[in-house]
Scaffold this active site. Structure first.
Site, PDB file in Angstrom:
ATOM      1  N   CYS A   1       0.813  -1.265   0.062  1.00  0.00           N
ATOM      2  CA  CYS A   1      -0.144  -0.046   0.051  1.00  0.00           C
ATOM      3  C   CYS A   1       1.008   1.188   0.004  1.00  0.00           C
ATOM      4  O   CYS A   1       0.355   2.263  -0.558  1.00  0.00           O
ATOM      5  CB  CYS A   1      -0.993  -0.047   1.169  1.00  0.00           C
ATOM      6  SG  CYS A   1      -0.079  -0.091   2.703  1.00  0.00           S
TER       7      CYS A   1
ATOM      8  N   GLN B   1       6.136  -4.743   9.474  1.00  0.00           N
ATOM      9  CA  GLN B   1       5.346  -5.318   8.233  1.00  0.00           C
ATOM     10  C   GLN B   1       6.190  -5.475   7.072  1.00  0.00           C
ATOM     11  O   GLN B   1       6.136  -6.508   6.379  1.00  0.00           O
ATOM     12  CB  GLN B   1       4.056  -4.441   7.995  1.00  0.00           C
ATOM     13  CG  GLN B   1       3.025  -5.019   8.980  1.00  0.00           C
ATOM     14  CD  GLN B   1       3.272  -3.961  10.124  1.00  0.00           C
ATOM     15  OE1 GLN B   1       4.074  -3.324  10.104  1.00  0.00           O
ATOM     16  NE2 GLN B   1       2.120  -4.141  11.032  1.00  0.00           N
TER      17      GLN B   1
ATOM     18  N   ALA C   1     -18.615  -0.082  16.874  1.00  0.00           N
ATOM     19  CA  ALA C   1     -17.895  -1.034  15.878  1.00  0.00           C
ATOM     20  C   ALA C   1     -17.394  -0.035  14.749  1.00  0.00           C
ATOM     21  O   ALA C   1     -17.567  -0.517  13.393  1.00  0.00           O
ATOM     22  CB  ALA C   1     -18.899  -2.005  15.363  1.00  0.00           C
TER      23      ALA C   1
END
Length: 427
Positions: free
Chosen positions: A49, A117, A191
């Site tokens: 990304c 990552q 949420a």
């Protein structure tokens, strides 16, 4: 040897452009094969990304690949005009390409310095290229070494210490407050996207129970199923607050859903110890005044971001030693590549000069046959061997020195080529 890295990252290119040129799934595997076959080169594509980078290596071929070749390939693959992104691309060659890969794998070129990552992303990009048979001796060595460099940077510096995201900062703080979590109950209110990401991190602590409540019962059930939790009615929020140990709140309410008075009422029925509340909703869900620093610890998204910023500031102290490791490993890799490239030529050069020496010495000794003692013959042999050694010392030393000079150069005509021609050595 020709090494090339052409690409873009978060710092040079907008996310809109990166989305257009990203490689994933079947498109990635096909692009690897086509690129390697079309240009007869080794190839690895790193597409995340935050960056799209293509690494190429050539050991043969009359024409060296350049930045424009890669730009043209990307434009054709994605059916977009090259001029829409070409100016935002960088190009690294030879030693600079090696150094760049090592910095990327070590997360020195990341949006968040020290993030973990990218090392795994580099590893997966290489493994996919390996599966597609688009790598060779150069990129195999380079990407395997990149993993070792990344490990060394992490182990010898503090650049990966601490957590640098809101969700990971929340986990780090909880680990400082509680010794264990097997008897703890977590409550999730709402949420939101950020809440779901933070919840994934919190789940790693393996609490005893996770309760989920939402104004929409269906959404509460959906989130609860995703985290192996238990959905509870929205009306049961006050009772839940009196029993839980950790709260993660992320609703979209326009004003606080838990006022100071409402929270005070829930405390009357509370029997357990401290409660930690992460209010990462904007606007906030909890009245800021409920924080007392003794039994109730309330943190909003700004508090967690300050923790992240402190972590990043600490990591920046380790950038210089990390860069020194990368530089050291880059120079060593260049030396290794240079030796590997030079060995066949040096061996052939020794063979050729040795054959010349033997031919000349045998001619001299044959002509002087019977006129020399064995001591004289040995002396002549040693003299010519010494001469051979001194003559070869210069070219061999120069070949090894040239490795450093080539670090920033893509010049095809090297000393190695000159020696091949001067001594008429076979390829």
């Amino acid at each position: 040897m020709n090494l090339l890295c052409v690409g873009c990252n978060y710092d040079k290119t907008s996310v809109e452009v990166r989305e257009q040129i990203a490689f994933e799934g079947e498109k990635l595997t096909l692009a690897l094969t086509e690129l390697s076959t079309l240009h007869e080169c080794e190839a690895v594509i790193l597409s995340t990304c935050n960056r799209v980078e293509i690494y190429l290596a050539q050991t043969t071929g009359d024409r060296l690949l350049e930045k424009d070749d890669v730009i043209e390939f990307i434009a054709e693959q994605h059916q977009i005009p090259a001029e829409t992104f070409s100016q935002q691309f960088y190009c690294h060659q030879q030693g600079d390409a090696i150094r760049h890969l090592f910095r990327v794998a070590s997360s020195l070129d990341s949006l968040v310095i020290g993030e973990a990552q990218i090392s795994g992303q580099v590893k997966r990009a290489y493994e996919l290229a390996l599966e597609q048979a688009t790598t060779g001796p150069l990129l195999n060595t380079l990407f395997q070494q990149a993993r070792q460099v990344a490990k060394r940077v992490r182990s010898e510096t503090g650049i990966a210490q601490g957590h640098a995201s809101v969700s990971s900062a929340a986990v780090e703080y909880l680990e400082q407050v509680f010794d264990h979590f097997h008897d703890k109950t977590f409550l999730v209110i709402g949420a939101g996207k950020m809440g779901e990401l933070t919840l994934r991190h919190l789940r790693r602590l393996e609490p005893k129970r996770i309760l989920v409540t939402n104004r929409s019962p269906e959404k509460a059930i959906e989130v609860a199923q995703g985290c192996e939790g238990e959905a509870i009615p929205w009306e049961g929020l006050d009772r839940a607050l009196s029993k839980v140990d950790v709260v993660l709140s992320t609703t979209g309410a326009p004003e606080p859903i838990v006022t100071r008075d409402r929270y005070a009422q829930s405390l009357k029925n509370r029997t357990s110890g401290a409660i930690v509340i992460f209010d990462i909703a904007v606007p906030r869900d909890f009245d800021a005044d409920i924080h007392d620093g003794e039994t109730t610890f309330l943190y909003n998204v700004d508090d967690l971001q300050r923790i992240c910023q402190a972590t990043l500031e600490d990591r920046r102290k380790h950038i210089e030693p990390a860069e020194e490791i990368v530089e050291e490993e880059t120079k060593q890799t260049l030396k290794d590549f240079g030796r590997r490239r030079n060995v066949p030529v040096i061996a052939r050069l020794n063979q050729e000069v040795e054959a010349m020496r033997q031919e000349i010495v045998e001619g001299i000794l044959s002509r002087l046959n019977g006129k020399l003692t064995q001591e004289d013959r040995d002396y002549i042999e040693q003299g010519f061997r010494l001469f051979q050694k001194r003559v070869l010392h210069g070219p061999v030393a120069a070949l090894n020195d040239e490795v450093h000079e080539e670090a920033h150069s893509s010049n095809r005509h090297t000393l190695l080529d000159a020696i091949r021609k001067l001594f008429r050595l076979a390829e």
